[in-house]
Design a protein around this motif. Sequence first.
Motif, PDB file in Angstrom:
ATOM      1  N   SER A   1       0.839  -1.199   0.000  1.00 16.33           N
ATOM      2  CA  SER A   1       0.000   0.000   0.000  1.00 16.33           C
ATOM      3  C   SER A   1       0.877   1.254   0.000  1.00 16.33           C
ATOM      4  O   SER A   1       0.630   2.197  -0.771  1.00 16.33           O
ATOM      5  CB  SER A   1      -0.901   0.023   1.238  1.00 16.33           C
ATOM      6  OG  SER A   1      -1.796  -1.055   1.230  1.00 16.33           O
TER       7      SER A   1
ATOM      8  N   ASP B   1       1.806  -3.158 -11.122  1.00 16.08           N
ATOM      9  CA  ASP B   1       1.809  -3.525  -9.703  1.00 16.08           C
ATOM     10  C   ASP B   1       2.223  -4.986  -9.563  1.00 16.08           C
ATOM     11  O   ASP B   1       1.460  -5.902  -9.875  1.00 16.08           O
ATOM     12  CB  ASP B   1       0.421  -3.280  -9.103  1.00 16.08           C
ATOM     13  CG  ASP B   1       0.388  -3.513  -7.596  1.00 16.08           C
ATOM     14  OD1 ASP B   1       1.207  -4.311  -7.101  1.00 16.08           O
ATOM     15  OD2 ASP B   1      -0.470  -2.906  -6.921  1.00 16.08           O
TER      16      ASP B   1
ATOM     17  N   ARG C   1      -8.963 -19.697  -1.084  1.00 14.50           N
ATOM     18  CA  ARG C   1      -9.695 -18.473  -0.793  1.00 14.50           C
ATOM     19  C   ARG C   1     -10.854 -18.334  -1.759  1.00 14.50           C
ATOM     20  O   ARG C   1     -10.798 -18.859  -2.868  1.00 14.50           O
ATOM     21  CB  ARG C   1      -8.705 -17.332  -0.997  1.00 14.50           C
ATOM     22  CG  ARG C   1      -9.091 -16.012  -0.441  1.00 14.50           C
ATOM     23  CD  ARG C   1      -7.882 -15.105  -0.506  1.00 14.50           C
ATOM     24  NE  ARG C   1      -8.175 -13.704  -0.631  1.00 14.50           N
ATOM     25  CZ  ARG C   1      -9.308 -13.121  -0.864  1.00 14.50           C
ATOM     26  NH1 ARG C   1     -10.378 -13.830  -1.044  1.00 14.50           N
ATOM     27  NH2 ARG C   1      -9.407 -11.803  -0.944  1.00 14.50           N
TER      28      ARG C   1
HETATM   29  N1  PXG Z   1      -0.984  -4.294  -4.660  1.00 23.21           N
HETATM   30  C1  PXG Z   1      -1.462  -5.540  -4.872  1.00 23.21           C
HETATM   31  C2  PXG Z   1      -1.541  -6.061  -6.271  1.00 23.21           C
HETATM   32  C3  PXG Z   1      -1.855  -6.334  -3.794  1.00 23.21           C
HETATM   33  O1  PXG Z   1      -2.319  -7.566  -4.002  1.00 23.21           O
HETATM   34  C4  PXG Z   1      -1.268  -4.497  -2.326  1.00 23.21           C
HETATM   35  C5  PXG Z   1      -0.891  -3.775  -3.431  1.00 23.21           C
HETATM   36  C6  PXG Z   1      -1.132  -3.871  -0.979  1.00 23.21           C
HETATM   37  O2  PXG Z   1      -0.103  -4.463  -0.262  1.00 23.21           O
HETATM   38  P1  PXG Z   1      -0.106  -4.387   1.346  1.00 23.21           P
HETATM   39  O3  PXG Z   1       1.253  -4.926   1.692  1.00 23.21           O
HETATM   40  O4  PXG Z   1      -0.250  -2.977   1.751  1.00 23.21           O
HETATM   41  O5  PXG Z   1      -1.241  -5.233   1.819  1.00 23.21           O
HETATM   42  C7  PXG Z   1      -1.735  -5.815  -2.492  1.00 23.21           C
HETATM   43  C8  PXG Z   1      -2.156  -6.585  -1.293  1.00 23.21           C
HETATM   44  C9  PXG Z   1      -6.820 -10.522  -0.692  1.00 23.21           C
HETATM   45  C10 PXG Z   1      -5.818  -9.537  -0.239  1.00 23.21           C
HETATM   46  O6  PXG Z   1      -7.889 -10.555  -0.083  1.00 23.21           O
HETATM   47  C11 PXG Z   1      -4.825  -9.121  -1.077  1.00 23.21           C
HETATM   48  C12 PXG Z   1      -3.907  -8.161  -0.648  1.00 23.21           C
HETATM   49  C13 PXG Z   1      -3.990  -7.663   0.631  1.00 23.21           C
HETATM   50  C14 PXG Z   1      -5.003  -8.077   1.479  1.00 23.21           C
HETATM   51  C15 PXG Z   1      -5.931  -9.022   1.052  1.00 23.21           C
HETATM   52  O7  PXG Z   1      -6.587 -11.235  -1.665  1.00 23.21           O
HETATM   53  N2  PXG Z   1      -2.969  -7.722  -1.534  1.00 23.21           N
END
Ligand code: PXG
Length: 472
Positions: A117, A262, A418
Amino acid sequence: MHTRDYQALDRAHYLHPFTDFKALGEEGSRIIERAEGVYIHDSEGNRILDGMAGLWCVNLGYGREELVAAATEQMRQLPYYNSFFKTAHPPAVKLAETLCRLAPAHVNHVFFTGSGSEANDTVLRMVRRYWALKGQPDKQWVIGRKNAYHGSTVAGVSLGGMAPMHAQGGPLVPKIAHVRQPYWFGEGRSGEGRTAGQDPEAFGRECAAALEAKIQELGEENVAAFIAEPVQGAGGAIIPPESYWPAVKAVLAKYDILLVVDEVICGFGRLGEWFGSVHYGLEPDLMPIAKGLSSGYLPIGGVLVGDRVAETLIEEGGEFFHGFTYSGHPVCAAVAQRNLELLEAEGLVDRVRDEIGPYLASRWKALEAHPLVGEARSLGLIGALELVDPATGERFAESRGVGTLCRDLCFAGGLVMRSVGDTMIISPPLVISRDEIDELIDKARAALDATLARLAEPESDPRPDPQEESPA
Ligand code: PXG
């Protein structure tokens, strides 16, 4: 402490991410106590195959002593120091060099963050700053995609295209637009039966055309960047049609707009290359990274910065007023460095492309024969199953919660898979063996059978029986 004690404390004090607090309080959390290889263990003594590598991140698998040693040594040596005021430390410098060696040739710089993020917050500030330095301060719009996930901070939510997230805690960051996603099964397929419908490749080109239309609508002179995941992760393991990325590349080549790819999920071997961009032949200006960078052992992220942007920021930028206390944290950097060394030394990225990815693909595709499965797709070590009503071949009404039912039955059967709506997803550790893939497939099929049986019951209650909560 027993499971109930943890659950009571959890209920009393812990607000979980992406959770209906009240509903979880009533149900109680599953307490995960330890893990090794591709397995997690809960406080009831159950061993569960982690088909999600934690949250798309434990690429190297659990229990790697080398990473423990890297963290321990670095904590003794220098547990913390910053890189703000003309200082640096060996772990962050070494990691920067390693990342730039592994990244495509035009990428030679990295800005460190604590998470994906934060990486995307950095992206937003960086692309707008870049165009301001180029004397084009009106180039502020960023185009993302609907149902994309780029994080949970304000910029992350705004760049992402998750409607339920947009509906909470706004207003969002201005000047961010979203175009349609290349989700053929969800949005491109039409007509009767399971496989009939629009040609996926034509659909992929249509999605790229939507990007071009948006650029023209906003005006090229106002658009800073396009941001996308190579394969959408949280949105539902959405693998675009083969036509999509080449068509997007052709669109972007016509306009002077930065490309942000990303790589938070697709980076570090998930698709069988070091970066998803390499798989799709993209040359991004910026690549946010996190997750697999440290195999999730410690929180660390960053933005890989291509030469075009880096040179401008360096040569013309002056001070960039941006950074985090934990940017390039020495212990996180040391663990990430060791993680990358191990991924390299063990050839795990090539193994995904040449051996274990194709093996998963063949076993996974066979699940398409199951009456509940409308499509089984995979790429590298990402896979998805689209659940459909066997009677019609069409998707279930969302309110039936079939995906959630299937997910709960998977957990009960000893597999973490999931669900995103009625799309079932896997993203296992890269170290997964063939035998473990066989086990994953058997457990997934058993959960599909159990889901089908449950749906056939009159007035079926979508919750599993309490005794089914524990895997055998
Ligand atoms: N970009 C992508 C493509 C992601 O998948 C983030 C940014 C954010 O990263 P952080 O480290 O701040 O979480 C992600 C995070 C899910 C799920 O439900 C996926 C993510 C985070 C929480 C839940 O699949 N991906």
